[in-house]
Scaffold this active site. Structure first.
Site, PDB file in Angstrom:
ATOM      1  CG  ASP A  66      -8.035   1.828  -3.477  1.00 19.13           C
ATOM      2  OD1 ASP A  66      -8.644   1.348  -2.279  1.00 19.13           O
ATOM      3  OD2 ASP A  66      -7.309   2.577  -3.631  1.00 19.13           O
ATOM      4  CG  ASP A 100      -4.912   3.582  -7.073  1.00 18.57           C
ATOM      5  OD1 ASP A 100      -3.750   3.452  -7.258  1.00 18.57           O
ATOM      6  OD2 ASP A 100      -5.393   2.837  -6.410  1.00 18.57           O
ATOM      7  CG  ASP A 152      -9.645   0.314  -6.676  1.00 17.97           C
ATOM      8  OD1 ASP A 152     -10.002  -0.451  -5.866  1.00 17.97           O
ATOM      9  OD2 ASP A 152      -8.364   0.888  -6.021  1.00 17.97           O
TER      10      ASP A 152
END
Length: 624
Positions: free
Chosen positions: A325, A519, A523
């Protein structure tokens, strides 16, 4: 050493002294065979009574085939055949090996125990004007607690009074102290080093960071690696097989020789069978492999990397695709003004003044970054008629001027011509009284270790590094170029991220693994879908930490490379022990079966190999 370990050590010492004494006595004084048996039974029972007891209990519970049974049969058999010294020596050396193993495991457990020491014993709560120590479990959300210098922060919260410095090494593995002030978030397990602070709790103790960490570490041994499962199954079939093989070795060859009319010495073949039993004991594998993984997990924990099971530590070594990410993972997730371009009719200070005042009612990260860049107290009385134009920006009256702050679509909607064009970053355009005033560029700051992390992962054999983000294409490409990821996919929704990960999973090799690092709460679905989910633990969401298999406590991307290094080293040690132990054992088993190996070589094949394997396994405790 522990009390139990000292007890074993003194028994070993006493047995060795007795064996030497008996050996000297029988050398100079002729003693009856029955007297010699009694003499050697004394050190044998001193050193081996617990092994005999465990073997008997195993037989009674119908769990016959274990190392205690093998040692008992081999040593009792040797004593019965008149090999008194060898029988006692086997038991002594076996206990020496067990002591080495116990000390090694204890060292590994102390590493874990150091982490466990982060659990706070109490919380200081103000009750009727007096400070009272209470159990952290009894503190409710929203309570105000006092943390004095030298004390652990008991529960996650926000500092509402005071400034201090924290020692965070137990959680993050970092030795550098962390400064904190009023308004900063604090995590349970931090140690207050200087000032007295008042903290307002934001979670219950059982939901706090320290509780989750302890739970993860305590349960990590429940999830076994493929190597551990293999050895468990191997030992389950291997031990009975060698017991029956030893029995066959003691009976079949003499019978065959007798049928062939040759002289068959039953005693020689029984000695070979007993030697075969001692050699075959699978202690080196059964002990050293779990110990290696335990050491690897302990090493990771002391470096601020929490691994939820040895299966994940093993899988990390096979990872070939690393998916990231962007915001909060490779970047800080904190927007900052990086460039201001004002037109000739305005200066940079004026541009920031109008933009920050127009955005003063918004809590959006972009608005907060504008206010931070302005750096002065906002004059609220000078701002009127603030209106949010969804998907476009803000309209407001500032100092009697009509101000528009937003994206390019807002300028087009208001028929304001932009005189400059930009290709990267998040752009905030400003217009005053229908006249274009300039552009403020806002960027998410890349973490200083992100580029190094990507380079290190590639050097460790990662085939592809991929970045997924919901950010704009321009902003995503800028970050990707800066840190050196191979592929970048931007403007993705959470469902789009899962779809991209599915594509990677479909393309990977059968034995290759895919890891995702994230995080945010969005996600969590991706973390659950991949082979290995890695979450940023310090600022990461609870959902991401819950869904992940590995948690980085200090949000440092370079720790991913360190985790892989620990994983690769642990797997290398496991493979070394498997190859070394099996090779030595099979060679010695053949030598024992054909009568070349004696009981002393059998002792080395069992105890010596175990000690070497255990010492090798302890290398997993430290990473160099």
């Amino acid at each position: 050493m522990t009390k139990k370990q000292k007890n074993v050590f003194y028994r070993i010492l006493l047995s060795v002294v007795l064996i030497i004494g008996i050996g000297v006595l029988t050398t100079f004084v002729s003693v009856n065979i029955y007297v010699e048996i009694v003499l050697y039974l004394i050190p044998y029972l001193v050193i081996g009574y617990d092994i005999l007891r465990k073997a008997i209990k195993g037989i009674l519970k119908r769990q016959v085939f274990d190392e205690n049974f093998l040692m008992a049969v081999a040593t009792v058999g040797a004593m019965c055949l008149g090999e008194f010294r060898e029988g006692v020596a086997v038991m002594v050396f076996y206990q020496i090996g067990e002591l080495f193993q116990s000390v090694a495991v204890g060292k590994s457990r102390r590493n874990i125990a150091a982490l466990m020491d982060i659990r706070p014993d109490y919380a200081n709560v103000m009750v009727n004007g007096e400070l009272e120590k209470v159990d952290p479990d009894d503190v409710e959300v929203g309570s105000e607690i006092i943390v004095n210098p030298g004390e652990k922060v008991p529960i996650d919260g926000i500092i509402i009074e005071g400034n201090t410095t924290f020692n965070t090494s137990a959680l993050t593995g970092e030795s550098v102290p962390r400064d904190a002030k009023t308004g900063d978030e604090v995590i349970s397990g931090f140690i207050n080093m200087s000032g007295v602070i008042k903290v307002q709790t934001t979670k219950e103790f059982e939901e706090s960071t320290v509780s989750k960490i302890l739970d993860l570490v305590e349960n990590s041994s429940m999830k076994k690696s493929r190597s551990e499962n293999f050895i468990t199954k191997f030992a389950r079939y291997y031990t009975p097989a060698v017991c029956y093989s030893a029995l066959a070795l003691a009976i079949i060859p003499p019978i065959v020789l007798m049928i062939m009319g040759q002289n068959a010495s039953w005693g020689d073949w029984i000695i070979r069978a007993l030697t075969f039993l001692v050699i075959s004991c699978p202690c080196a594998l059964v002990i050293s492999i779990p110990l290696s993984f335990f050491g690897g997990i302990g090493c990771a924990s002391t470096n601020g990397i929490l691994v939820k099971g040895s299966n994940y530590l093993e899988a990390l070594a096979s990872t070939k695709y690393m998916v990231f990410d962007k915001t909060g993972t490779l970047t800080k997730g904190v927007f900052e003004v990086t460039q201001i371009d004002a037109t000739q009719d305005f200066d940079e200070k004026q541009l920031l003044y109008y933009a920050s005042h127009a955005e003063m009612a918004s809590s959006h990260p972009i608005s907060l970054s504008l206010q931070k860049a302005y750096g002065q107290k906002l004059e609220r009385e000078n701002v009127h008629d603030i209106e949010e134009i969804a998907g476009h920006g803000i309209s407001a009256i500032v100092d009697g001027h009509q101000v528009y702050v937003g994206n390019e679509k807002l300028m087009q909607k208001m028929n304001i011509e932009i005189s400059q064009k930009y290709q990267t970053g998040t752009l905030v355009y400003v217009a005053v009284d229908q006249k274009y005033a300039g552009c403020i560029m806002i960027s998410d700051v890349v973490k200083p270790t992100s580029k190094v992390a990507i380079q290190s992962l590639k050097s460790q054999g990662i085939k592809e590094t991929i970045m997924l983000t919901g950010d704009t294409k321009q902003a995503a490409n800028k970050v990707a170029q800066e840190i050196g990821v191979d592929y970048v996919y931007s403007e993705l929704l959470p469902a789009d991220k899962v779809a991209k990960v599915e594509e990677v999973l479909a393309c990977k090799g059968e034995k290759e693994k895919v890891a995702f690092v994230g995080d945010g709460i969005n996600d969590a679905p991706v973390l659950s879908r991949v082979d290995i989910g890695i979450a940023m633990g310090a600022l990461g969401s609870d959902a991401a930490i819950e869904a992940a298999d590995i948690v980085l406590m200090d949000d440092d991307p370079s720790k991913i490379s360190l985790a892989m290094k620990i994983s690769l080293k642990t797997l290398r040690i496991v493979k070394e022990n498997i190859v070394f132990a099996l090779a030595i054992k099979f060679i010695c088993l053949i030598l024992g079966a054909i009568g070349i190996a004696n009981m002393w070589l059998a002792i080395f094949a069992d105890v010596g190999v175990m000690v070497i394997a255990v010492i090798n396994a302890t290398r997993a405790l430290k990473i160099r």
